[in-house]
Scaffold this motif. Structure first.
Motif, short mmCIF file in Angstrom:
data_model
loop_
_atom_site.label_atom_id
_atom_site.label_comp_id
_atom_site.label_asym_id
_atom_site.label_seq_id
_atom_site.Cartn_x
_atom_site.Cartn_y
_atom_site.Cartn_z
N TYR A 222 42.19 38.04 44.12
CA TYR A 222 41.05 39.38 45.33
C TYR A 222 41.77 39.63 45.89
CZ TYR A 222 37.14 41.66 46.63
OH TYR A 222 36.01 42.63 47.14
N ASP A 223 42.28 40.98 46.27
CA ASP A 223 43.05 42.19 47.18
C ASP A 223 42.24 42.86 48.32
OD1 ASP A 223 44.50 43.07 48.69
OD2 ASP A 223 45.69 44.53 47.41
N ALA A 224 41.68 41.83 48.62
CA ALA A 224 40.39 42.49 49.74
C ALA A 224 40.84 43.55 50.77
CB ALA A 224 39.75 40.88 50.97
N SER A 225 42.06 43.59 50.85
CA SER A 225 43.35 44.75 52.13
C SER A 225 42.65 46.37 51.48
CB SER A 225 44.45 44.52 52.30
OG SER A 225 44.97 45.06 50.86
N LYS A 226 41.56 46.27 50.14
CA LYS A 226 41.99 47.60 49.58
C LYS A 226 40.78 47.88 48.90
CE LYS A 226 47.01 47.60 48.18
NZ LYS A 226 46.92 47.41 48.22
N ALA A 227 39.65 46.89 49.82
CA ALA A 227 38.82 46.71 49.02
C ALA A 227 37.51 48.33 49.25
CB ALA A 227 37.45 45.92 50.03
N GLU A 228 36.60 48.76 48.34
CA GLU A 228 36.17 49.73 48.54
C GLU A 228 34.76 49.53 47.80
OE1 GLU A 228 39.36 53.16 47.76
OE2 GLU A 228 36.93 53.77 47.49
N GLY A 229 33.52 49.81 48.58
CA GLY A 229 32.26 49.57 47.57
C GLY A 229 32.26 47.97 47.46
N GLY A 230 32.65 47.15 48.10
CA GLY A 230 32.45 45.88 47.57
C GLY A 230 33.44 45.98 46.53
N TYR A 231 34.17 46.15 45.56
CA TYR A 231 35.17 46.08 44.17
C TYR A 231 36.38 45.91 45.82
CZ TYR A 231 31.09 46.23 41.23
OH TYR A 231 30.38 46.31 40.41
N ALA A 232 37.20 45.17 44.59
CA ALA A 232 39.02 45.65 44.88
C ALA A 232 39.60 44.85 44.23
CB ALA A 232 39.18 44.02 45.99
N PRO A 233 40.73 45.37 43.94
CA PRO A 233 41.53 44.91 42.38
C PRO A 233 41.89 43.06 42.69
CG PRO A 233 42.57 46.40 44.18
CD PRO A 233 41.59 46.43 44.80
N CYS A 234 42.13 42.78 41.16
CA CYS A 234 42.11 41.11 41.00
C CYS A 234 43.83 41.64 40.27
CB CYS A 234 40.84 40.54 40.20
SG CYS A 234 41.94 39.47 39.46
N LEU A 235 44.35 41.12 40.13
CA LEU A 235 45.99 40.23 39.96
C LEU A 235 46.11 39.90 38.49
CD1 LEU A 235 47.64 39.14 42.87
CD2 LEU A 235 48.05 41.52 41.72
N ALA A 236 44.68 39.19 38.29
CA ALA A 236 44.33 38.46 37.30
C ALA A 236 43.96 39.72 35.77
CB ALA A 236 43.00 37.27 36.59
N PHE A 237 43.53 40.58 36.28
CA PHE A 237 43.13 42.06 35.53
C PHE A 237 43.85 43.10 35.77
CE2 PHE A 237 39.51 39.36 35.66
CZ PHE A 237 39.28 39.37 34.39
N SER A 238 45.20 43.14 35.94
CA SER A 238 46.55 44.60 35.58
C SER A 238 45.95 44.88 37.20
CB SER A 238 45.91 45.35 35.05
OG SER A 238 46.73 43.86 33.88
N GLY A 239 45.27 44.59 37.79
CA GLY A 239 45.06 45.69 39.62
C GLY A 239 43.49 46.54 39.45
N LYS A 240 42.56 46.04 38.53
CA LYS A 240 41.69 46.83 38.44
C LYS A 240 40.77 46.06 38.99
CE LYS A 240 41.85 48.01 33.03
NZ LYS A 240 41.41 47.30 31.94
N ALA A 241 39.54 46.97 39.33
CA ALA A 241 38.78 46.54 40.54
C ALA A 241 37.34 45.68 40.27
CB ALA A 241 37.77 48.03 41.14
N VAL A 242 37.20 44.50 40.36
CA VAL A 242 36.08 43.55 40.54
C VAL A 242 35.07 43.85 41.92
CG1 VAL A 242 37.71 42.15 38.49
CG2 VAL A 242 37.90 41.14 40.99
N ASN A 243 34.65 43.33 41.00
CA ASN A 243 33.43 42.68 41.89
C ASN A 243 33.41 41.52 43.59
OD1 ASN A 243 30.76 42.31 43.76
ND2 ASN A 243 29.17 43.83 42.35
N ALA A 244 32.74 41.72 44.66
CA ALA A 244 33.58 40.51 45.98
C ALA A 244 32.68 39.48 45.73
CB ALA A 244 33.27 41.50 47.55
N LYS A 245 31.59 39.61 44.32
CA LYS A 245 30.60 38.32 44.23
C LYS A 245 30.30 38.17 42.57
CE LYS A 245 26.96 40.37 46.76
NZ LYS A 245 25.81 40.92 47.08
N GLY A 246 31.65 38.73 42.03
CA GLY A 246 31.84 38.01 41.02
C GLY A 246 32.36 36.82 41.31
N TRP A 247 32.90 36.90 39.81
CA TRP A 247 34.44 35.17 39.40
C TRP A 247 34.65 35.54 37.86
CZ3 TRP A 247 33.91 31.17 35.96
CH2 TRP A 247 34.73 30.37 35.90
#
Ligand code: SF4
Length: 109
Positions: free
Chosen positions: A76-101
């Protein structure tokens, strides 16, 4: 082959794809807000991604460890977080929810 082996292999494949896409994005030197991972995304479903980990239980998802979320994941790339979502390397950089899993969860070092 155990289910864990399959999960690990799948995770490594997705992580490699994510790293490649992440590198490409950085080389373009323009990171707009990443598109969010759709709840019906096939890769997300394959890894059991949920927007709210608090709704998971061991009965629903045996791999889930209580208290773990995307915010505590190394992918989870928190340095690029916006609105509680940030890019995830497991999903090609698509943003996932900080509260997700998802099952690719890897604790931050
Ligand atoms: Fe990405 Fe980690 Fe969240 Fe899975 S748990 S969606 S790998 S940040």
């Amino acid at each position: 082959m155990t289910p864990t082996d399959t999960s690990r292999r799948r995770f490594l494949q997705l992580a490699a794809t994510g790293v490649a896409c992440f590198s490409l994005g950085n080389s373009m030197n323009a990171w707009a807000a990443a598109p969010r991972l759709a709840v019906d995304d096939p890769q997300g479903k394959a890894l059991g991604y949920v927007e709210d980990a608090a709704k998971l239980t061991a009965a629903k998802e045996p791999a889930y460890k209580k208290g773990t979320t995307c915010a505590g994941c190394a992918l989870y790339d928190a340095s690029k977080a916006e609105g509680g979502y940030a890019p995830c390397l497991a999903f090609s950089g698509k943003a996932v929810n900080a509260k997700g899993w998802c099952r690719a969860f890897a604790p931050k070092a």
